[in-house]
Scaffold this motif. Structure first.
Motif, mmCIF file in Angstrom:
data_model
loop_
_atom_site.group_PDB
_atom_site.id
_atom_site.type_symbol
_atom_site.label_atom_id
_atom_site.label_comp_id
_atom_site.label_asym_id
_atom_site.label_seq_id
_atom_site.Cartn_x
_atom_site.Cartn_y
_atom_site.Cartn_z
ATOM 1 N N ASP A 371 6.022 13.811 4.463
ATOM 2 C CA ASP A 371 5.389 12.794 3.637
ATOM 3 C C ASP A 371 6.150 11.486 3.832
ATOM 4 O O ASP A 371 6.858 11.006 2.946
ATOM 5 N N TYR A 372 6.010 10.928 5.018
ATOM 6 C CA TYR A 372 6.658 9.685 5.392
ATOM 7 C C TYR A 372 5.631 8.785 6.049
ATOM 8 O O TYR A 372 4.722 9.268 6.754
ATOM 9 N N THR A 373 5.753 7.476 5.863
ATOM 10 C CA THR A 373 4.794 6.549 6.461
ATOM 11 C C THR A 373 5.472 5.250 6.866
ATOM 12 O O THR A 373 6.411 4.786 6.215
ATOM 13 N N VAL A 374 4.956 4.672 7.938
ATOM 14 C CA VAL A 374 5.237 3.286 8.307
ATOM 15 C C VAL A 374 3.897 2.579 8.358
ATOM 16 O O VAL A 374 2.960 3.052 9.006
ATOM 17 N N SER A 375 3.784 1.445 7.666
ATOM 18 C CA SER A 375 2.546 0.672 7.646
ATOM 19 C C SER A 375 2.864 -0.782 7.929
ATOM 20 O O SER A 375 3.706 -1.387 7.257
ATOM 21 N N VAL A 376 2.187 -1.355 8.931
ATOM 22 C CA VAL A 376 2.330 -2.776 9.250
ATOM 23 C C VAL A 376 0.966 -3.420 9.096
ATOM 24 O O VAL A 376 0.028 -3.081 9.826
ATOM 25 N N GLY A 397 0.795 3.502 10.802
ATOM 26 C CA GLY A 397 -0.422 2.761 11.054
ATOM 27 C C GLY A 397 -0.157 1.278 11.150
ATOM 28 O O GLY A 397 0.681 0.732 10.421
ATOM 29 N N ILE A 398 -0.833 0.617 12.071
ATOM 30 C CA ILE A 398 -0.709 -0.824 12.269
ATOM 31 C C ILE A 398 -2.104 -1.426 12.180
ATOM 32 O O ILE A 398 -3.002 -1.035 12.942
#
Length: 541
Positions: A371-376, A397-398
């Motif tokens: 349950d980890y996210t990177v959002s740009v 997600g970008i």
């Protein structure tokens, strides 16, 4: 894969001759929206702020009739007041109510109530506004007010040093505000070793058990010669100021949250640079940059949050670190972020996030998806890393902005490393690095791109340019490190179209995503946008 039958061997300007391409298509079927990592939040929850949270400014004024007004400009006060202890009233007071405290070795004095002086120890016991000036070569200022009291400390030319522990301690209060008087220079230096090293004892040059705010247009230097620089065991708001922190261990720590609104914070730390730590309570442990300038050089992690790390505006520069930015959830909505790391650059990891079943996603390794996210969603993010560049142990997600990765040259790491789904639905992405662990956007992405794998590495400083069938350059990139593989995605690249790849030519910038022409460039081959090949990544880190 299609290679041009003739490859030029003449080297012109920054071109690299004779490089063959293994060009895999970058597939972009139009399908579902971006995964969890690319969801754009429009309200703040646990530090996930609106994308325009710093769009409007509020000026707060210290009131004293119509004269002696002090001002501080902060970010959008409404959103911040909802999620922190800070509001406009914190910077509003009547100068006539100030209590003057003059610090001097053996002769400290206070012109008002609420202050006791015992030798070189000053204790503030009630709510109010206290203006401190002068110096103590071996003393301490302690705030021991009521649990519902708000205490303002105006530092107006203060030099405070302790030989036994922390020189400035807030033991009890509801809120403590350290206000740096305009034009003033202030310094806090703690002891080389503390007389009280018990578990709950102060361990920083500026230490607060209550919510802490730093504001004002003056300067503050904090020397943590024994351990940490600035510590709040509650919430921490950095509203303004020119603050320099040099600490043996961690630079700046806030437990429940950190909100950077403005000012300049320059942190040098032997441990972590700046971090929030509360991973046990819902809605806590977040760090949001609403504005201001943050510069970090650290011996461990640079910028870190226990739950959510968000950059909405301002600048974040990590000049040296092991992990550059780390949190379970990392959101870049705006501003300018530049990260340099000896390991992973931007790393969605840590905290107490749970994993879900599975064998990993598009090249992210064999570990389960967490349950980890990177959002740009906007802004500019530039990563220079020896480990993985943009790394999520879950999804990423970008949807906007510009993401540039000057990733690892070793084959054990990749410019992109995502255990779950990597989706690119907007913005511009240039991820350069080694070829062995290259990870590309997944099939759910709605924006196309190309994947370039070079038979010989492209030297640092060499332009890599992508042109359409008409010879128009649709993508230019100049890496700061040798490049064996490049993922390039932008709105100018259409799935299914054929593009020609060049090295050299001319560019308007000497590094990063830029604009260029093909004058003097070497043609390497062609690639069709819309197909990617995925490598098996190194796994969760």
């Amino acid at each position: 894969m299609r290679l041009l039958s003739t490859i030029r061997t003449t080297t012109l300007r920054t071109s690299v001759a004779g490089l063959a391409l293994t060009l895999a298509l970058a597939g972009c079927s139009v399908g579902t929206t971006a995964g969890a990592g690319s969801t754009t939040s429009t309200t703040q929850s646990a530090g996930t702020a609106t994308t325009d949270s710093a769009a409007s400014d509020t000026t707060a004024t210290a009131e004293s009739g119509d004269t002696n007004a002090t001002t501080a400009v902060v970010a959008d006060s409404t959103a911040i007041a909802e999620d922190t202890h800070y509001d406009d009233d914190d910077l509003t007071w009547d100068a006539a109510d100030e209590v003057a405290v003059t610090l001097a070795d053996g002769s400290t004095s206070a012109a008002g109530d609420g202050v006791t002086v015992d030798g070189d120890v000053v204790t503030i016991t009630v709510a109010g506004t206290y203006r401190l000036s002068g110096s103590l070569t071996d003393g301490q200022v302690v705030v021991a007010a009521g649990e519902e009291d708000v205490v303002r400390l105006i530092l107006d030319g203060v030099e405070l040093t302790s030989s036994t522990g922390s020189p400035l301690v807030v033991t009890t209060a509801d809120e403590a505000l350290v206000y740096l008087e305009d034009g003033s220079t202030n310094t806090l230096t703690d002891a080389d070793s503390y007389a009280d090293d018990s578990t709950d004892a102060p361990d920083a040059a500026l230490y607060s058990m209550a919510d802490l705010t730093i504001a004002g247009d003056g300067s503050l230097t904090v020397n943590g010669t024994s351990n940490d620089g600035i510590v709040s065991k509650d919430g921490l708001v950095l509203a303004d100021g020119d603050v320099t922190v040099d600490a043996v261990d961690d630079g700046i720590t806030g437990k429940d949250y950190i909100a950077l609104l403005g000012g300049t914070y320059d942190v040098t730390a032997g441990g972590d640079g700046i971090k929030s730590t509360n991973e046990d309570e819902d809605g806590r442990g977040w760090f949001t940059v609403y504005g201001g300038d943050l510069v970090v050089s650290s011996g461990d992690d640079g910028v870190k949050a226990a739950t959510t790390l968000t950059v909405d505006a301002g600048t974040v520069t990590v000049t040296e670190s092991v992990e550059g930015m780390e949190a379970p959830h990392i959101i870049i909505n705006g501003g300018t972020s530049e990260v340099t790391s000896s390991d992973d650059g931007v790393n969605a990891a840590g905290g107490s996030a749970e994993t879900t079943s599975g064998m990993g996603g598009m090249g992210g390794g064999m570990d389960a998806v967490g349950d980890y996210t990177v959002s740009v969603t906007g802004g500019s993010l530039t990563i220079t890393s020896d480990g993985d560049g943009l790394d999520s142990n879950g999804d990423a997600g970008i949807t906007g902005g510009t993401v540039v990765v000057n990733g690892p040259t070793g084959e054990g790491n990749g410019a992109l490393d995502v255990n779950g789904e990597l989706t690119v639905d907007g913005g511009t992405v240039a991820a350069a690095g080694s070829a062995g662990m290259a990870v590309a956007p997944g099939a759910a992405s709605t924006q196309s791109g190309v994947q370039l794998t070079f038979a010989s590495t492209v030297p640092a400083g060499t332009a890599i340019q992508i042109a359409d069938a008409d010879g128009t350059v649709v993508g230019s990139f100049v890496g700061t490190k040798d490049t064996a593989s490049l993922i390039f995605s932008s709105a100018s690249i259409a799935a299914g179209e054929t593009y020609t790849v060049y090295t050299g030519g001319t560019t308007t910038e000497s590094e990063g995503v830029t604009e260029g022409t093909l004058d003097g460039a070497d043609e390497l081959g062609t690639v069709t946008a819309g197909e990617y090949t995925q490598s098996q990544g190194p796994g969760r880190r």
